[in-house]
Write an enzyme that holds these catalytic residues in place. Structure first.
Site, mmCIF file in Angstrom:
data_model
loop_
_atom_site.group_PDB
_atom_site.id
_atom_site.type_symbol
_atom_site.label_atom_id
_atom_site.label_comp_id
_atom_site.label_asym_id
_atom_site.label_seq_id
_atom_site.Cartn_x
_atom_site.Cartn_y
_atom_site.Cartn_z
ATOM 1 N N GLU A 1 13.145 19.869 8.664
ATOM 2 C CA GLU A 1 14.051 19.417 7.591
ATOM 3 C C GLU A 1 13.336 19.489 6.243
ATOM 4 O O GLU A 1 13.948 19.805 5.221
ATOM 5 C CB GLU A 1 14.549 17.998 7.901
ATOM 6 C CG GLU A 1 15.572 18.028 9.035
ATOM 7 C CD GLU A 1 15.647 16.763 9.872
ATOM 8 O OE1 GLU A 1 15.099 15.722 9.471
ATOM 9 O OE2 GLU A 1 16.266 16.838 10.962
ATOM 10 N N LYS B 1 13.576 9.265 10.840
ATOM 11 C CA LYS B 1 14.141 9.989 9.678
ATOM 12 C C LYS B 1 14.614 8.984 8.617
ATOM 13 O O LYS B 1 14.010 7.930 8.476
ATOM 14 C CB LYS B 1 15.269 10.914 10.133
ATOM 15 C CG LYS B 1 14.838 11.829 11.280
ATOM 16 C CD LYS B 1 15.794 12.962 11.516
ATOM 17 C CE LYS B 1 15.354 13.740 12.745
ATOM 18 N NZ LYS B 1 16.105 14.967 12.938
ATOM 19 N N GLY C 1 18.849 17.852 16.595
ATOM 20 C CA GLY C 1 20.077 17.141 16.234
ATOM 21 C C GLY C 1 21.350 17.863 16.631
ATOM 22 O O GLY C 1 22.436 17.501 16.182
ATOM 23 N N SER D 1 16.576 17.416 20.477
ATOM 24 C CA SER D 1 17.638 16.833 21.310
ATOM 25 C C SER D 1 17.144 16.352 22.668
ATOM 26 O O SER D 1 17.859 16.492 23.652
ATOM 27 C CB SER D 1 18.793 17.824 21.477
ATOM 28 O OG SER D 1 19.390 18.086 20.231
ATOM 29 N N HIS E 1 7.963 18.911 9.056
ATOM 30 C CA HIS E 1 9.193 18.865 9.859
ATOM 31 C C HIS E 1 10.157 19.932 9.320
ATOM 32 O O HIS E 1 10.187 20.197 8.123
ATOM 33 C CB HIS E 1 9.821 17.464 9.761
ATOM 34 C CG HIS E 1 10.940 17.271 10.727
ATOM 35 N ND1 HIS E 1 12.206 17.742 10.491
ATOM 36 C CD2 HIS E 1 10.973 16.685 11.949
ATOM 37 C CE1 HIS E 1 12.977 17.447 11.530
ATOM 38 N NE2 HIS E 1 12.246 16.801 12.431
ATOM 39 N N GLU F 1 9.233 22.398 17.715
ATOM 40 C CA GLU F 1 10.622 21.963 17.557
ATOM 41 C C GLU F 1 11.485 23.151 17.164
ATOM 42 O O GLU F 1 11.564 23.502 15.978
ATOM 43 C CB GLU F 1 10.706 20.898 16.470
ATOM 44 C CG GLU F 1 9.911 19.657 16.768
ATOM 45 C CD GLU F 1 10.525 18.440 16.092
ATOM 46 O OE1 GLU F 1 10.899 17.511 16.797
ATOM 47 O OE2 GLU F 1 10.661 18.449 14.864
ATOM 48 N N ASN G 1 10.833 9.715 15.586
ATOM 49 C CA ASN G 1 11.014 10.032 14.169
ATOM 50 C C ASN G 1 12.351 9.442 13.737
ATOM 51 O O ASN G 1 13.402 9.965 14.086
ATOM 52 C CB ASN G 1 11.012 11.570 14.001
ATOM 53 C CG ASN G 1 11.367 12.000 12.592
ATOM 54 O OD1 ASN G 1 11.386 11.175 11.662
ATOM 55 N ND2 ASN G 1 11.664 13.287 12.413
HETATM 56 C C1 PEP Z 1 13.380 15.675 15.220
HETATM 57 O O1 PEP Z 1 13.964 15.539 14.172
HETATM 58 O O2 PEP Z 1 12.134 15.742 15.221
HETATM 59 C C2 PEP Z 1 14.165 15.758 16.443
HETATM 60 C C3 PEP Z 1 13.607 16.279 17.491
HETATM 61 O O3 PEP Z 1 15.449 15.296 16.376
HETATM 62 P P1 PEP Z 1 16.495 15.153 17.604
HETATM 63 O O4 PEP Z 1 15.748 14.540 18.746
HETATM 64 O O5 PEP Z 1 17.552 14.253 17.092
HETATM 65 O O6 PEP Z 1 16.975 16.519 17.915
#
Ligand code: PEP
Length: 254
Positions: A100, A14, A176, A216, A98, A170, A12
């Site tokens: 976000e 973003k 992040g 992460s 997601h 998630e 992803n």
């Molecule tokens: C995500 O945004 O789906 C995600 C898992 O981000 P990150 O790997 O940067 O934590």
């Protein structure tokens, strides 16, 4: 690694990467990942790069996904992107709900379920994201939150559509932040989500749905996470923006 379901690892990107940067990243991925057959590899660039990236991944083992889509078809919806438009760029997947978007665009489970249905109507496989916040985990509300999100976001899907849907667990506190869920926490949440799928659909459907972990992830924890029986892949944010880390993550997963 002998898994019951084929792994699916999606990047992803973003709101990152210009068209030129996207193409440079794809060039690196194509070379490094050309021989990988054990994993479904998906990249989700920003909308603005889909056209060029779709041409760049033709004849490769890399599939294209988008990061969002409208619940509506074509029409007077300024600023929105319809599923049919994503199909024009050969997208096969679309990330929905997601955290976000749940946080900043206030997307509800009800809206996400409408988007998931619209995705299937356009032959796109949705990657539906669910996950608890830190406060919810600390308040022992993880299962309650997951149950509500899974039930609400997947409402209205047929069994056939559910099998072609990917769920991404998630935990919001891990996205992040550099904090990954422990393998035990990930497995526990994935098994719980699969149990919900048994109740909402049936055992056979639940057994076939792929559940990704996201939050992460990095090359160093890939193998340990993928070894968990209910972890069927990953949704990768930061580590997917660099060809080397995404490729090593994928190679370490198999
Ligand atoms: C995500 O945004 O789906 C995600 C898992 O981000 P990150 O790997 O940067 O934590």
């Amino acid at each position: 690694m002998n898994k019951q379901r084929k792994l699916i690892i999606a990047g992803n990107w973003k709101m990152n990467k210009t068209v030129a940067e996207s193409l440079a990243l794809v060039r690196g991925l194509k070379i490094e990942l050309a021989n990988i057959k054990e994993v479904d590899i998906v990249i989700c660039p920003p909308f603005t790069a889909l056209s060029e990236v779709s041409k760049a991944v033709i004849d490769s083992n890399i599939r294209l996904g988008a990061q969002n889509m409208s619940e509506n078809g074509y029409g007077a919806f300024t600023g929105e992107i319809a599923g049919g438009m994503l199909k024009e760029f050969s997208c096969r997947y679309v990330i929905l709900g997601h955290s976000e978007r749940r946080q900043f665009q206030k997307e509800s489970d009800e809206l996400i379920s409408k988007k998931a249905q619209a995705a299937h109507a356009n032959s796109l496989k949705p990657i539906v994201c669910v996950g608890e916040t830190l406060a919810e985990r600390e308040g022992n509300k993880t299962e309650q939150v997951l149950e509500t999100q899974v039930k609400g976001s997947l409402a209205g899907l047929t069994k056939e559509q559910m099998v072609e849907t990917v769920v991404a667990y998630e935990p919001v506190w891990a996205i992040g932040t550099g904090k990954t869920a422990t393998t035990a926490q990930a497995q526990e949440a994935h098994a719980f989500i699969r149990k919900q799928l048994v109740g909402l659909f049936d055992e056979n459907v639940a057994k076939r749905v792929r559940i990704q972990y996201g939050g992460s992830v990095k090359p160093a924890n890939a193998r340990e996470l993928m070894e968990q029986p209910d972890v069927d892949g990953a949704l990768v944010g930061g580590a997917s923006l660099d060809a080397r880390s995404f490729c090593v993550f994928i190679k370490n997963s198999i």
